[in-house]
Design a protein around this motif. Structure first.
Motif, mmCIF file in Angstrom:
data_model
loop_
_atom_site.group_PDB
_atom_site.id
_atom_site.type_symbol
_atom_site.label_atom_id
_atom_site.label_comp_id
_atom_site.label_asym_id
_atom_site.label_seq_id
_atom_site.Cartn_x
_atom_site.Cartn_y
_atom_site.Cartn_z
ATOM 1 N N GLY A 127 7.352 5.585 -11.534
ATOM 2 C CA GLY A 127 7.993 5.679 -12.837
ATOM 3 C C GLY A 127 8.340 4.323 -13.406
ATOM 4 O O GLY A 127 7.909 3.270 -12.900
ATOM 5 N N ALA A 128 9.159 4.316 -14.445
ATOM 6 C CA ALA A 128 9.511 3.067 -15.118
ATOM 7 C C ALA A 128 10.188 2.081 -14.177
ATOM 8 O O ALA A 128 9.949 0.866 -14.259
ATOM 9 C CB ALA A 128 10.411 3.378 -16.319
ATOM 10 N N ASP A 129 11.031 2.571 -13.262
ATOM 11 C CA ASP A 129 11.739 1.673 -12.347
ATOM 12 C C ASP A 129 10.773 0.975 -11.390
ATOM 13 O O ASP A 129 10.888 -0.227 -11.141
ATOM 14 C CB ASP A 129 12.778 2.455 -11.542
ATOM 15 N N GLU A 130 9.816 1.744 -10.847
ATOM 16 C CA GLU A 130 8.850 1.145 -9.922
ATOM 17 C C GLU A 130 7.937 0.157 -10.650
ATOM 18 O O GLU A 130 7.601 -0.905 -10.107
ATOM 19 C CB GLU A 130 8.013 2.234 -9.250
ATOM 20 N N ILE A 131 7.554 0.494 -11.877
ATOM 21 C CA ILE A 131 6.696 -0.400 -12.661
ATOM 22 C C ILE A 131 7.424 -1.700 -12.970
ATOM 23 O O ILE A 131 6.866 -2.800 -12.842
ATOM 24 C CB ILE A 131 6.237 0.307 -13.950
ATOM 25 N N ALA A 132 8.700 -1.580 -13.347
ATOM 26 C CA ALA A 132 9.493 -2.783 -13.621
ATOM 27 C C ALA A 132 9.657 -3.630 -12.364
ATOM 28 O O ALA A 132 9.677 -4.867 -12.430
ATOM 29 C CB ALA A 132 10.858 -2.384 -14.180
ATOM 30 N N ALA A 133 9.758 -2.958 -11.214
ATOM 31 C CA ALA A 133 9.940 -3.689 -9.961
ATOM 32 C C ALA A 133 8.721 -4.529 -9.603
ATOM 33 O O ALA A 133 8.849 -5.589 -8.984
ATOM 34 C CB ALA A 133 10.254 -2.708 -8.833
ATOM 35 N N ILE A 134 7.527 -4.082 -9.973
ATOM 36 C CA ILE A 134 6.316 -4.858 -9.690
ATOM 37 C C ILE A 134 6.359 -6.190 -10.430
ATOM 38 O O ILE A 134 5.941 -7.227 -9.905
ATOM 39 C CB ILE A 134 5.056 -4.050 -10.068
ATOM 40 N N ILE A 189 0.855 -1.183 0.000
ATOM 41 C CA ILE A 189 0.000 0.000 0.000
ATOM 42 C C ILE A 189 0.898 1.242 0.000
ATOM 43 O O ILE A 189 1.719 1.408 0.903
ATOM 44 C CB ILE A 189 -0.923 0.042 1.234
ATOM 45 N N VAL A 190 0.731 2.107 -0.983
ATOM 46 C CA VAL A 190 1.481 3.364 -1.028
ATOM 47 C C VAL A 190 0.577 4.456 -0.473
ATOM 48 O O VAL A 190 -0.367 4.883 -1.116
ATOM 49 C CB VAL A 190 1.919 3.708 -2.469
ATOM 50 N N GLY A 191 0.860 4.888 0.762
ATOM 51 C CA GLY A 191 0.034 5.887 1.427
ATOM 52 C C GLY A 191 -0.973 5.242 2.363
ATOM 53 O O GLY A 191 -2.061 4.853 1.940
ATOM 54 N N LEU A 192 -0.616 5.111 3.633
ATOM 55 C CA LEU A 192 -1.490 4.423 4.586
ATOM 56 C C LEU A 192 -2.303 5.453 5.370
ATOM 57 O O LEU A 192 -2.122 5.631 6.567
ATOM 58 C CB LEU A 192 -0.660 3.558 5.535
ATOM 59 N N GLY A 193 -3.202 6.132 4.648
ATOM 60 C CA GLY A 193 -4.076 7.105 5.280
ATOM 61 C C GLY A 193 -5.489 6.569 5.381
ATOM 62 O O GLY A 193 -5.705 5.362 5.552
ATOM 63 N N ALA A 194 -6.466 7.461 5.259
ATOM 64 C CA ALA A 194 -7.863 7.065 5.407
ATOM 65 C C ALA A 194 -8.273 6.030 4.371
ATOM 66 O O ALA A 194 -9.065 5.123 4.651
ATOM 67 C CB ALA A 194 -8.754 8.305 5.306
ATOM 68 N N LEU A 218 0.548 -6.845 -10.167
ATOM 69 C CA LEU A 218 -0.618 -6.037 -10.509
ATOM 70 C C LEU A 218 -0.450 -4.654 -9.883
ATOM 71 O O LEU A 218 -0.114 -4.541 -8.697
ATOM 72 C CB LEU A 218 -1.897 -6.694 -9.979
ATOM 73 N N PHE A 219 -0.710 -3.613 -10.668
ATOM 74 C CA PHE A 219 -0.666 -2.248 -10.168
ATOM 75 C C PHE A 219 -2.077 -1.673 -10.163
ATOM 76 O O PHE A 219 -2.799 -1.745 -11.169
ATOM 77 C CB PHE A 219 0.239 -1.383 -11.048
ATOM 78 N N VAL A 220 -2.494 -1.105 -9.022
ATOM 79 C CA VAL A 220 -3.824 -0.512 -8.860
ATOM 80 C C VAL A 220 -3.642 0.954 -8.489
ATOM 81 O O VAL A 220 -2.875 1.281 -7.574
ATOM 82 C CB VAL A 220 -4.636 -1.234 -7.762
ATOM 83 N N ALA A 263 7.800 -1.863 -3.928
ATOM 84 C CA ALA A 263 7.412 -2.333 -5.256
ATOM 85 C C ALA A 263 8.066 -3.672 -5.588
ATOM 86 O O ALA A 263 7.442 -4.544 -6.207
ATOM 87 C CB ALA A 263 7.787 -1.285 -6.304
ATOM 88 N N VAL A 264 9.317 -3.854 -5.176
ATOM 89 C CA VAL A 264 9.997 -5.129 -5.398
ATOM 90 C C VAL A 264 9.353 -6.240 -4.570
ATOM 91 O O VAL A 264 9.161 -7.363 -5.037
ATOM 92 C CB VAL A 264 11.498 -5.004 -5.057
#
Length: 344
Positions: free
Chosen positions: A225-232, A161-166, A237-239, A204-205
């Motif tokens: 960015g491209a690096d984070e997308i490649a790391a997935i 989870i990126v951003g653990l807020g509400a 799955l990216f949401v 992401a990795v």
């Protein structure tokens, strides 16, 4: 009349003459029904009906979060004291200019959190379980002659989870019983049932499913960015239920086309409405027209909040859900990735 929250060391706006009826500048015709009950107390200025030059009757602006409200627009209204938005974010508002002029800014932050979180969970589950592919398999008649291929089990997935807020907290709590593990990343540590990874890249990795729930802002533009997308990775799955501009969409589409990314489920886009040709031939993606928070419940509560704040402006009562930028802190220090204003 002074602003109801006091000057706070900021510039005091001009006083409204007693004989002049206050007005609201409505930035978006989509808000017509929302502001209509205020016509008894205010004159309503809609797009295309603005006066030339300065308008001294306007004491408030109402707009959606993406409506551009610049310093120049604020200066057209010498008695402007409030910018009210029903949206969770106020990306279009020059917050520094508002603060310098002693203008309050309010938003609908937090109101749509349950609905956006539910939408994120729905996107993740539908994409991971092949829900719509299964529907098409039955409708096409293919089930009569063949069996569907086994699908991946979400029970084996690690969710980041990126951003653990509400919003992010609700997504984590909903998916935790279903998946192998949950972790998160945000710019500041906080007490949470799930571990915080040391960086976005690390998360992401680690994750099989990465869900972007972070707050929008200048410092989060292009954070995926491209690096984070490649790391997935090709099985990942990216949401995204945050903001489209926070993702390098060109890199995202390229990764889906080549199979470097396994799949994507998106409720937000860099351009909205997004040009359909950009996604027409992109495989393994589920698209939603930025409707995560667009529910009748959210609209009703957000409208009530906007109207309450405008009436509070006249009565001198405290404003609710104020967005108060601290000039001493940068955007990142104000926790743009936490998902709730002022949350550590």
């Amino acid at each position: 009349m002074c602003s109801p929250w006091g000057t706070g060391g900021r510039t005091e706006r001009a006083v409204m003459p007693e004989h002049q009826r206050p007005a609201i500048a409505v930035m978006n015709t989509l808000l017509t029904e929302m502001v209509a009950p205020l016509a008894e107390a205010f004159d309503l200025r809609f797009p295309g009906c603005e006066t030339q030059g300065q308008d001294e009757a306007v004491i408030a602006i109402v707009g959606v979060g993406t409506d551009r409200i610049s310093a120049a627009l604020m200066d057209r209204y010498p008695r402007l004291r409030l910018i009210a938005s029903p949206s969770a974010g106020v990306d279009g508002v020059d917050l520094a200019a508002a603060s310098a002029r002693g203008i309050g800014v309010t938003s609908g932050a937090g109101i749509n959190a349950p609905d956006v979180a539910a939408h994120a969970v729905g996107l993740a589950l539908a994409a991971r379980t092949g829900l719509f592919a299964g529907d098409a398999f039955v409708r096409s008649g293919a089930w009569q002659t063949s069996r569907p291929q086994p699908r991946r089990s979400i029970a084996a997935d690690k969710v980041g989870i990126v951003g653990l807020g509400a919003i992010g907290g609700r997504v984590a709590a909903s998916l935790a019983p279903l998946c192998e593990a949950v972790a998160w990343f945000g710019p500041r540590a906080k007490d949470a049932p799930w571990p915080r990874k040391p960086s976005l890249r690390y998360l992401a990795v680690w994750a099989d499913i990465l869900v972007l729930c972070a707050r929008g802002g200048a410092d989060t533009r292009g954070m995926i960015g491209a690096d984070e997308i490649a790391a997935i990775g090709p099985d990942g799955l990216f949401v995204n239920v945050a903001r489209g501009y926070m993702v390098d969409e060109q890199a995202l589409r390229a990764a889906l086309m080549t199979g470097a990314l396994g799949g994507a489920a998106l409720d937000v886009f860099e351009r909205e409405p997004c040009p359909p040709d950009l996604w027409q031939d992109v495989p393994n993606c589920m698209l939603s027209p930025h409707r995560g928070g667009s529910t009748s419940r959210t609209a009703e509560l957000a409208g009530e909040l906007v109207r309450a704040n405008l009436r509070a402006l006249l009565s001198g009562a405290p404003l609710r859900n104020q967005v108060m930028p601290d000039p001493a802190k940068s955007t990142s220090e104000r926790c743009v990735a936490c998902g709730t204003s002022g949350e550590p």
